[in-house]
Scaffold this motif. Sequence first.
Motif, PDB file in Angstrom:
ATOM      1  N   ALA A 114     -26.255 -40.148  -2.110  1.00 45.51           N
ATOM      2  CA  ALA A 114     -25.289 -40.561  -1.080  1.00 45.51           C
ATOM      3  C   ALA A 114     -25.761 -40.236   0.332  1.00 45.51           C
ATOM      4  O   ALA A 114     -24.981 -39.791   1.175  1.00 45.51           O
ATOM      5  N   LYS A 115     -27.038 -40.427   0.556  1.00 49.50           N
ATOM      6  CA  LYS A 115     -27.563 -40.211   1.913  1.00 49.50           C
ATOM      7  C   LYS A 115     -28.876 -40.986   2.032  1.00 49.50           C
ATOM      8  O   LYS A 115     -29.430 -41.461   1.037  1.00 49.50           O
ATOM      9  N   VAL A 116     -29.342 -41.118   3.260  1.00 47.72           N
ATOM     10  CA  VAL A 116     -30.637 -41.744   3.529  1.00 47.72           C
ATOM     11  C   VAL A 116     -31.655 -40.633   3.761  1.00 47.72           C
ATOM     12  O   VAL A 116     -31.459 -39.776   4.621  1.00 47.72           O
ATOM     13  N   PHE A 117     -32.715 -40.634   3.005  1.00 45.46           N
ATOM     14  CA  PHE A 117     -33.720 -39.582   3.109  1.00 45.46           C
ATOM     15  C   PHE A 117     -34.483 -39.692   4.434  1.00 45.46           C
ATOM     16  O   PHE A 117     -34.720 -40.786   4.953  1.00 45.46           O
ATOM     17  N   LYS A 118     -34.882 -38.532   4.956  1.00 47.18           N
ATOM     18  CA  LYS A 118     -35.699 -38.513   6.158  1.00 47.18           C
ATOM     19  C   LYS A 118     -37.022 -39.224   5.889  1.00 47.18           C
ATOM     20  O   LYS A 118     -37.580 -39.127   4.799  1.00 47.18           O
ATOM     21  N   GLY A 119     -37.509 -39.931   6.923  1.00 48.35           N
ATOM     22  CA  GLY A 119     -38.766 -40.641   6.763  1.00 48.35           C
ATOM     23  C   GLY A 119     -38.603 -42.074   6.305  1.00 48.35           C
ATOM     24  O   GLY A 119     -39.598 -42.781   6.126  1.00 48.35           O
ATOM     25  N   MET A 120     -37.368 -42.533   6.088  1.00 50.91           N
ATOM     26  CA  MET A 120     -37.130 -43.923   5.702  1.00 50.91           C
ATOM     27  C   MET A 120     -37.715 -44.850   6.758  1.00 50.91           C
ATOM     28  O   MET A 120     -37.470 -44.681   7.947  1.00 50.91           O
ATOM     29  N   ARG A 121     -38.479 -45.829   6.319  1.00 52.49           N
ATOM     30  CA  ARG A 121     -39.112 -46.746   7.262  1.00 52.49           C
ATOM     31  C   ARG A 121     -38.083 -47.743   7.799  1.00 52.49           C
ATOM     32  O   ARG A 121     -37.557 -48.564   7.052  1.00 52.49           O
ATOM     33  N   MET A 122     -37.813 -47.636   9.089  1.00 46.70           N
ATOM     34  CA  MET A 122     -36.811 -48.480   9.728  1.00 46.70           C
ATOM     35  C   MET A 122     -37.334 -48.904  11.096  1.00 46.70           C
ATOM     36  O   MET A 122     -38.439 -48.512  11.516  1.00 46.70           O
ATOM     37  N   GLY A 123     -36.552 -49.721  11.806  1.00 45.23           N
ATOM     38  CA  GLY A 123     -36.927 -50.116  13.152  1.00 45.23           C
ATOM     39  C   GLY A 123     -36.877 -48.921  14.082  1.00 45.23           C
ATOM     40  O   GLY A 123     -36.142 -47.958  13.849  1.00 45.23           O
ATOM     41  N   LYS A 179     -34.896 -58.669   8.504  1.00 47.52           N
ATOM     42  CA  LYS A 179     -34.101 -57.454   8.391  1.00 47.52           C
ATOM     43  C   LYS A 179     -34.668 -56.541   7.291  1.00 47.52           C
ATOM     44  O   LYS A 179     -35.347 -57.001   6.385  1.00 47.52           O
ATOM     45  N   PRO A 180     -34.339 -55.244   7.352  1.00 44.62           N
ATOM     46  CA  PRO A 180     -34.925 -54.311   6.370  1.00 44.62           C
ATOM     47  C   PRO A 180     -34.280 -54.377   4.994  1.00 44.62           C
ATOM     48  O   PRO A 180     -34.885 -53.968   4.011  1.00 44.62           O
ATOM     49  N   GLY A 181     -33.063 -54.856   4.897  1.00 43.58           N
ATOM     50  CA  GLY A 181     -32.401 -54.881   3.600  1.00 43.58           C
ATOM     51  C   GLY A 181     -31.750 -53.548   3.277  1.00 43.58           C
ATOM     52  O   GLY A 181     -31.557 -52.694   4.137  1.00 43.58           O
ATOM     53  N   SER A 182     -31.441 -53.335   2.027  1.00 44.43           N
ATOM     54  CA  SER A 182     -30.734 -52.136   1.595  1.00 44.43           C
ATOM     55  C   SER A 182     -31.581 -50.896   1.810  1.00 44.43           C
ATOM     56  O   SER A 182     -32.781 -50.885   1.541  1.00 44.43           O
ATOM     57  N   ILE A 183     -30.952 -49.822   2.319  1.00 41.56           N
ATOM     58  CA  ILE A 183     -31.675 -48.569   2.521  1.00 41.56           C
ATOM     59  C   ILE A 183     -31.057 -47.420   1.729  1.00 41.56           C
ATOM     60  O   ILE A 183     -31.629 -46.346   1.652  1.00 41.56           O
ATOM     61  N   GLY A 184     -29.876 -47.636   1.164  1.00 37.57           N
ATOM     62  CA  GLY A 184     -29.194 -46.552   0.477  1.00 37.57           C
ATOM     63  C   GLY A 184     -29.693 -46.360  -0.932  1.00 37.57           C
ATOM     64  O   GLY A 184     -30.421 -47.180  -1.487  1.00 37.57           O
TER      65      GLY A 184
END
Length: 204
Positions: A152-161, A141-146
């Motif tokens: 208080a948001k997830v930035f664009k370009g965050m490496r995810m599935g 799993k990717p773990g924490s992304i925040g």
Amino acid sequence: MPGLLGKKIGMTSVFSADGKNVPCTVIEAGPCVVTQVKTVEKDGYKAVQLGFGEAKEKNTTKPMQGIFKKAGTTPKSHLAEFKFDEEYNLGDTITVDIFSDTQFVDVVGTSKGKGFQGVMKRHGFGGVGQSTHGQDDRARKPGSIGACSYPAKVFKGMRMGGHMGNERVTTQNLKVLKVIPEHNLILVKGSVAGCNGSTVLIEK
């Protein structure tokens, strides 16, 4: 840039003059037919549109049938525009001979589609053992992304599935090992994106 449309045949290897085994990709380059000639006066730029691969007439739209009929050729399945210094007319055939004095080429292909993949395959995350992104109790799993309460948001370009592959990939400066005009083949050193039989674009 001058170039041709072609089809990736597959990979093989050849021996160099000093006895080294060199991996290479075999590409069937052309022959391509000039289907349109773009001019500065009419289109605002200068280019030559080439057609490659046969297509059924019933699967070709009426406007495209008119273009092919004007060029005096059968319907083509793939089209691309190139900028040539030489002058060409409708219906002219361009072969792999244009690469006979070329040392390096760029090849554009579409990478193999891998479907939806997780972060370990798609981005090389470490998972358990390295515990990247705060991950320590679940293997892949990717773990924490925040971040925090700010921003208080997830930035664009965050490496995810997500969807992996099936993208336009350009491999630059591939050495031309051999050109075989009688079979419309060109051998370039190294690998080219895409599966065997896929359409590629070769540029000087």
